[in-house]
Write an enzyme that holds these catalytic residues in place. Structure first.
Site, PDB file in Angstrom:
ATOM      1  N   ASN A 209      40.661  46.605  33.519  1.00  0.00           N
ATOM      2  CA  ASN A 209      40.789  45.462  32.612  1.00  0.00           C
ATOM      3  C   ASN A 209      39.695  45.532  31.553  1.00  0.00           C
ATOM      4  O   ASN A 209      38.892  46.470  31.538  1.00  0.00           O
ATOM      5  CB  ASN A 209      40.740  44.143  33.392  1.00  0.00           C
ATOM      6  CG  ASN A 209      39.425  43.973  34.121  1.00  0.00           C
ATOM      7  OD1 ASN A 209      38.375  43.847  33.505  1.00  0.00           O
ATOM      8  ND2 ASN A 209      39.465  43.995  35.448  1.00  0.00           N
ATOM      9  N   ASP A 278      42.882  42.667  41.519  1.00  0.00           N
ATOM     10  CA  ASP A 278      43.448  42.054  42.729  1.00  0.00           C
ATOM     11  C   ASP A 278      44.263  43.060  43.534  1.00  0.00           C
ATOM     12  O   ASP A 278      44.404  42.923  44.735  1.00  0.00           O
ATOM     13  CB  ASP A 278      44.334  40.859  42.337  1.00  0.00           C
ATOM     14  CG  ASP A 278      43.500  39.707  41.790  1.00  0.00           C
ATOM     15  OD1 ASP A 278      42.406  39.480  42.347  1.00  0.00           O
ATOM     16  OD2 ASP A 278      43.912  39.060  40.805  1.00  0.00           O
ATOM     17  N   LYS A 288      48.033  65.233  38.983  1.00  0.00           N
ATOM     18  CA  LYS A 288      48.502  64.405  37.881  1.00  0.00           C
ATOM     19  C   LYS A 288      50.010  64.113  38.031  1.00  0.00           C
ATOM     20  O   LYS A 288      50.798  65.032  38.280  1.00  0.00           O
ATOM     21  CB  LYS A 288      48.234  65.156  36.573  1.00  0.00           C
ATOM     22  CG  LYS A 288      48.442  64.341  35.349  1.00  0.00           C
ATOM     23  CD  LYS A 288      48.109  65.149  34.105  1.00  0.00           C
ATOM     24  CE  LYS A 288      48.635  64.421  32.891  1.00  0.00           C
ATOM     25  NZ  LYS A 288      48.681  65.261  31.715  1.00  0.00           N
ATOM     26  N   PRO A 305      40.622  43.595  48.972  1.00  0.00           N
ATOM     27  CA  PRO A 305      39.927  42.494  49.641  1.00  0.00           C
ATOM     28  C   PRO A 305      39.254  41.597  48.608  1.00  0.00           C
ATOM     29  O   PRO A 305      38.889  42.059  47.525  1.00  0.00           O
ATOM     30  CB  PRO A 305      38.868  43.212  50.495  1.00  0.00           C
ATOM     31  CG  PRO A 305      38.716  44.565  49.899  1.00  0.00           C
ATOM     32  CD  PRO A 305      40.013  44.900  49.219  1.00  0.00           C
ATOM     33  N   ASP A 306      39.113  40.322  48.932  1.00  0.00           N
ATOM     34  CA  ASP A 306      38.403  39.399  48.036  1.00  0.00           C
ATOM     35  C   ASP A 306      36.917  39.436  48.415  1.00  0.00           C
ATOM     36  O   ASP A 306      36.527  38.939  49.477  1.00  0.00           O
ATOM     37  CB  ASP A 306      38.984  37.984  48.176  1.00  0.00           C
ATOM     38  CG  ASP A 306      38.450  37.066  47.081  1.00  0.00           C
ATOM     39  OD1 ASP A 306      37.217  36.998  46.916  1.00  0.00           O
ATOM     40  OD2 ASP A 306      39.263  36.440  46.382  1.00  0.00           O
ATOM     41  N   PHE A 323      32.932  33.251  39.207  1.00  0.00           N
ATOM     42  CA  PHE A 323      33.316  33.125  37.797  1.00  0.00           C
ATOM     43  C   PHE A 323      34.838  33.028  37.734  1.00  0.00           C
ATOM     44  O   PHE A 323      35.530  33.594  38.579  1.00  0.00           O
ATOM     45  CB  PHE A 323      32.855  34.339  36.982  1.00  0.00           C
ATOM     46  CG  PHE A 323      31.500  34.153  36.336  1.00  0.00           C
ATOM     47  CD1 PHE A 323      30.356  34.057  37.109  1.00  0.00           C
ATOM     48  CD2 PHE A 323      31.381  34.079  34.951  1.00  0.00           C
ATOM     49  CE1 PHE A 323      29.108  33.879  36.519  1.00  0.00           C
ATOM     50  CE2 PHE A 323      30.138  33.905  34.349  1.00  0.00           C
ATOM     51  CZ  PHE A 323      29.000  33.803  35.130  1.00  0.00           C
ATOM     52  N   LYS A 337      40.005  27.215  42.099  1.00  0.00           N
ATOM     53  CA  LYS A 337      39.403  28.443  42.655  1.00  0.00           C
ATOM     54  C   LYS A 337      38.152  28.110  43.445  1.00  0.00           C
ATOM     55  O   LYS A 337      37.874  28.697  44.488  1.00  0.00           O
ATOM     56  CB  LYS A 337      39.023  29.414  41.522  1.00  0.00           C
ATOM     57  CG  LYS A 337      40.092  30.416  41.182  1.00  0.00           C
ATOM     58  CD  LYS A 337      39.626  31.432  40.143  1.00  0.00           C
ATOM     59  CE  LYS A 337      40.845  32.098  39.500  1.00  0.00           C
ATOM     60  NZ  LYS A 337      40.530  32.928  38.352  1.00  0.00           N
TER      61      LYS A 337
HETATM   62  O1  PMT Z   1      32.285  41.632  31.208  1.00  0.00           O
HETATM   63  P1  PMT Z   1      32.497  40.765  29.989  1.00  0.00           P
HETATM   64  O2  PMT Z   1      33.294  41.465  28.917  1.00  0.00           O
HETATM   65  O3  PMT Z   1      31.232  40.147  29.494  1.00  0.00           O
HETATM   66  O4  PMT Z   1      33.454  39.568  30.464  1.00  0.00           O
HETATM   67  C1  PMT Z   1      32.975  38.631  31.398  1.00  0.00           C
HETATM   68  C2  PMT Z   1      34.110  38.045  32.264  1.00  0.00           C
HETATM   69  C3  PMT Z   1      35.122  37.297  31.398  1.00  0.00           C
HETATM   70  C4  PMT Z   1      34.810  39.165  33.034  1.00  0.00           C
HETATM   71  C5  PMT Z   1      33.414  37.071  33.283  1.00  0.00           C
HETATM   72  O5  PMT Z   1      32.757  36.061  32.567  1.00  0.00           O
HETATM   73  C6  PMT Z   1      34.400  36.441  34.248  1.00  0.00           C
HETATM   74  O6  PMT Z   1      34.974  35.402  34.001  1.00  0.00           O
HETATM   75  N1  PMT Z   1      34.620  37.082  35.434  1.00  0.00           N
HETATM   76  C7  PMT Z   1      35.567  36.617  36.480  1.00  0.00           C
HETATM   77  C8  PMT Z   1      36.968  37.021  36.086  1.00  0.00           C
HETATM   78  C9  PMT Z   1      38.040  36.322  36.934  1.00  0.00           C
HETATM   79  O7  PMT Z   1      38.743  35.501  36.488  1.00  0.00           O
HETATM   80  O8  PMT Z   1      38.022  36.655  38.165  1.00  0.00           O
HETATM   81  P2  PMT Z   1      39.107  36.129  39.283  1.00  0.00           P
HETATM   82  O9  PMT Z   1      39.723  34.863  38.944  1.00  0.00           O
HETATM   83  O10 PMT Z   1      39.984  37.290  39.566  1.00  0.00           O
HETATM   84  O11 PMT Z   1      38.126  35.930  40.488  1.00  0.00           O
HETATM   85  C10 PMT Z   1      37.418  34.733  40.750  1.00  0.00           C
HETATM   86  C11 PMT Z   1      36.085  35.091  41.388  1.00  0.00           C
HETATM   87  O12 PMT Z   1      36.306  35.878  42.572  1.00  0.00           O
HETATM   88  C12 PMT Z   1      35.190  35.922  40.505  1.00  0.00           C
HETATM   89  O13 PMT Z   1      33.874  35.510  40.753  1.00  0.00           O
HETATM   90  C13 PMT Z   1      35.416  37.354  40.997  1.00  0.00           C
HETATM   91  O14 PMT Z   1      34.272  38.201  40.793  1.00  0.00           O
HETATM   92  C14 PMT Z   1      35.664  37.140  42.476  1.00  0.00           C
HETATM   93  N2  PMT Z   1      36.580  38.137  43.066  1.00  0.00           N
HETATM   94  C15 PMT Z   1      37.873  38.238  42.652  1.00  0.00           C
HETATM   95  C16 PMT Z   1      38.716  39.169  43.229  1.00  0.00           C
HETATM   96  C17 PMT Z   1      38.221  39.997  44.259  1.00  0.00           C
HETATM   97  N3  PMT Z   1      38.986  40.904  44.832  1.00  0.00           N
HETATM   98  N4  PMT Z   1      36.949  39.890  44.650  1.00  0.00           N
HETATM   99  C18 PMT Z   1      36.116  38.973  44.067  1.00  0.00           C
HETATM  100  O15 PMT Z   1      34.930  38.876  44.432  1.00  0.00           O
END
Ligand code: PMT
Length: 400
Positions: A209, A278, A288, A305-306, A323, A337
């Site tokens: 991403n 995810d 390839k 895994p989360d 985040f 969340k």
């Molecule tokens: O890197 P930049 O270009 O500066 O951009 C920053 C950002 C936009 C990526 C950052 O500010 C941000 O928002 N990161 C979280 C992105 C997101 O929406 O993640 P999520 O909704 O998939 O996950 C929620 C939370 O769970 C996050 O804290 C994520 O790190 C965590 N997570 C998610 C999936 C997973 N498998 N493991 C996790 O720990």
């Protein structure tokens, strides 16, 4: 500008690294600081005071008997009007004098007369640095509360290789900026994830991403500036490691998960900034994937895994911060969340602000409700976030 309205007193002692102090003055001034330079006589043999006068815009002090100063007491006023006294380069001789309270020239006198923090940036031959006398003097200075920046290792002006080189002007700048930040998280161990993950399809392709890592690296830097011991687990990004931060590079979500879980029992705060995939391809092909004349290939996905949820589920979890990047309904989705992940604080941003840029707009969601932060550089927002985390940690400690 990181040093707006800051006043820096800069001492320069005799050493070949004195020429790098010209660049240092330029960097300080560029960041908005007002810089007042004092040089030892030896330093003036390496670089002319005129250079520092031109770069700082202020007259340069070199003579202890100069009466052309306010009340004729340059040595008293010099550091008192500053936020910090930095001596770069600091020679072995100067370090010895500072450790022993010797005041036999202008710079050593104003160092003794200071009532502001002192930061020394050593620069000397490796043998001089390793000499027990220098090591003893440095230990005394540290015990007296003086901050020592560096030295670095590498090739020296004398041709030898070893420890004793002055750290680079950009590194001194970063360390001085860090020194001047509030110390919200002294003694805390903080783990940060940053960047995207890359989920391999075949040797040349993958799913990823647009996360640049900027937000996560800013958070790691701000945590370090706050006095924390910081480890940063980063996906594939092109960002310089913040000074003083231990960095672990990973590629996939599984690698990030393993790296985080290895550390997670020994930390106080976990801040998950990474945009973790995810899903990952069920099968990684060794060769390839070839274009076929037939129908396009299908990639089966399995869930990763989360990481954050697995840290929250530990028997003694650290304080966890998540985040959330959303394209709409930020408050609703971020709060959802936060509850789903059972975390005390989630940081919301809109994808159009958050991904890739140097600035962001953050909204914090915690038990107190919602706090909107004005749009600002990611580092500035990360510093405000540290203040909020420190406040919530205190509340947490008081409640337990
Ligand atoms: O890197 P930049 O270009 O500066 O951009 C920053 C950002 C936009 C990526 C950052 O500010 C941000 O928002 N990161 C979280 C992105 C997101 O929406 O993640 P999520 O909704 O998939 O996950 C929620 C939370 O769970 C996050 O804290 C994520 O790190 C965590 N997570 C998610 C999936 C997973 N498998 N493991 C996790 O720990």
């Amino acid at each position: 500008m990181e040093l707006a309205e800051k006043r820096i007193a800069l001492g320069i002692t005799g050493g070949i690294a004195a020429y790098k102090s010209a660049e240092l003055v330029r960097l300080f001034v560029k960041q908005g600081a007002s810089v007042q330079v004092a040089m030892t006589q030896a330093a003036t043999h390496f670089v002319s005071p005129t250079t520092f006068h031109a770069l700082s815009g202020n007259r340069v002090f070199t003579d202890p008997w100069d009466s052309n100063t306010d009340k004729g007491l340059a040595h008293i006023n010099f550091s008192r009007e500053a936020d910090v006294l930095v001596v770069a380069p600091a020679s072995a001789n100067f370090i010895a004098k500072a450790a022993n309270g010797i005041a036999d020239d202008l710079l050593s006198t104003l160092t003794l007369a200071r009532n502001r923090p002192l930061l020394l940036v050593p620069a000397m031959n490796a043998q001089m640095w390793l000499n027990p006398a220098t090591q003893r003097n440095v230990a005394v200075l540290r015990a007296d509360g003086v901050t020592i920046l560096g030295p670095a290792s590498g090739e020296q002006a004398c041709g030898e290789i070893g420890e004793g080189r002055m750290i680079e002007p950009e590194e001194i700048l970063e360390d001085v900026i860090a020194f001047l930040q509030p110390k919200h998280l002294i003694g805390k161990r903080v783990l940060v994830t940053a960047g995207p993950t890359f989920e391999t399809i075949d040797p040349v392709r993958g799913i990823t991403n647009l996360s640049s890592g900027k937000m996560g690296f800013a958070v790691a830097r701000a945590a370090r500036e706050s006095g924390a011991d910081v480890t940063l687990v980063s996906g594939p990004v092109n960002q310089p490691t913040p000074r003083g931060v231990s960095r672990i590079d990973v590629t996939t979500a599984l690698e990030m998960h393993a790296a985080v879980l290895r550390q997670a029992n020994d930390i106080d705060v976990f801040i998950a900034v990474a945009a973790v995939a995810d899903y990952r391809p069920k099968v990684v092909t060794a060769h390839k994937v070839k274009k076929d004349a037939g129908s396009p290939p299908t990639i089966d996905l399995v869930q990763n895994p989360d990481i954050l949820s697995d840290v929250v589920a530990l028997p003694n979890p650290p304080f966890c911060v998540g985040f959330a990047a959303e394209s709409r309904n930020l408050a609703e989705y971020a709060e959802k969340k936060r509850r789903a992940k059972k975390i005390p604080l989630i940081v919301g941003n809109l994808i159009q602000n958050g991904f890739g840029g140097d600035e962001n707009t953050l909204t914090l969601f915690d038990d107190h409700g919602q706090t909107q932060m004005a749009s600002a550089p990611k580092l500035h927002l990360a510093r405000q976030l540290m203040a909020r985390i420190a406040m919530l940690l205190k509340e947490n400690d008081a409640a337990h």
